[in-house]
Scaffold this motif. Sequence first.
Motif, mmCIF file in Angstrom:
data_model
loop_
_atom_site.group_PDB
_atom_site.id
_atom_site.type_symbol
_atom_site.label_atom_id
_atom_site.label_comp_id
_atom_site.label_asym_id
_atom_site.label_seq_id
_atom_site.Cartn_x
_atom_site.Cartn_y
_atom_site.Cartn_z
ATOM 1 N N ALA A 92 5.448 19.217 1.885
ATOM 2 C CA ALA A 92 5.643 18.107 2.952
ATOM 3 C C ALA A 92 5.834 16.912 2.419
ATOM 4 N N GLY A 93 5.516 16.466 1.440
ATOM 5 C CA GLY A 93 5.749 15.025 0.703
ATOM 6 C C GLY A 93 7.126 15.124 0.160
ATOM 7 N N ALA A 141 -7.853 18.422 9.332
ATOM 8 C CA ALA A 141 -8.042 19.580 10.334
ATOM 9 C C ALA A 141 -8.016 20.823 9.503
ATOM 10 N N GLY A 142 -7.150 21.066 8.620
ATOM 11 C CA GLY A 142 -7.012 22.325 7.990
ATOM 12 C C GLY A 142 -8.539 22.682 7.110
ATOM 13 N N LEU A 191 -0.552 10.969 8.871
ATOM 14 C CA LEU A 191 -0.436 12.333 9.524
ATOM 15 C C LEU A 191 -0.685 13.315 8.633
ATOM 16 N N LEU A 192 -0.141 13.336 7.218
ATOM 17 C CA LEU A 192 -0.685 14.460 6.470
ATOM 18 C C LEU A 192 -2.283 14.567 6.131
ATOM 19 N N SER A 218 0.935 -1.105 -0.004
ATOM 20 C CA SER A 218 0.031 -0.023 0.133
ATOM 21 C C SER A 218 1.097 1.229 0.058
ATOM 22 N N PHE A 219 0.488 1.972 -0.457
ATOM 23 C CA PHE A 219 1.263 3.447 -0.584
ATOM 24 C C PHE A 219 0.942 4.348 0.564
ATOM 25 N N ILE A 220 0.070 3.798 1.382
ATOM 26 C CA ILE A 220 -0.296 4.467 2.755
ATOM 27 C C ILE A 220 0.705 4.055 3.819
ATOM 28 N N ASP A 221 1.343 5.176 4.569
ATOM 29 C CA ASP A 221 2.294 4.684 5.601
ATOM 30 C C ASP A 221 2.007 5.851 6.914
#
Length: 191
Positions: free
Chosen positions: A180-181, A162-163, A155-156, A147-150
């Motif tokens: 950030a990426g 939230a933003g 967190l991002l 998966s590309f999710i870590d």
Amino acid sequence: MILWQLFLSYLKIGFFGFGGGYAMLSLIQNEVVVQHGWMTGSEFADIVAISQITPGPIAINSATYVGYHVGSQAGGTALGIVGALLATFAVCLPALTIMMLVTRFFLRLKGNRLVAGAMNGMRPVVIGMIAAAALLLIFPRDPADNSFIDGWSWLLFGAVFAGTLRRINPILLIVASAGAGIAIYYLPSVL
């Protein structure tokens, strides 16, 4: 032969892909990764990411990229271009045909309770298909596909979510996420 399969697959996706591009992603993933094995789940996730950042509808963009990938794997760049055009045409053909037929009767059907009921019944299905597409990208079916999710991705995601709740400008959130990426994923490999 493979171009015919590609055409039929995207024609099927075009006919049954109600709810827009994101709802179609689970159908596309099923056809491309599961049914035909034209690419891996991680390759498909990359195509989805590229389709999201390029202008135009995600279903059409992904059809173009998948068609190119499948065609070029079968016979080089020229066949890749043919595959891209064929898949894009096939995914657009059902919507174009249906819209041409429906617009003739739209004013008569607009107030029809049966039509309104059918549309209301499809809304939850569309939400479910979008959720299924998200889950298929987060948790791939094939254990060999990572998966590309870590942790950084979560967190991002949380920070951007939230933003949005704080009504921060979406363009600013996109630019900050890109920065950030780069800082998280690119700079450590360079340094």
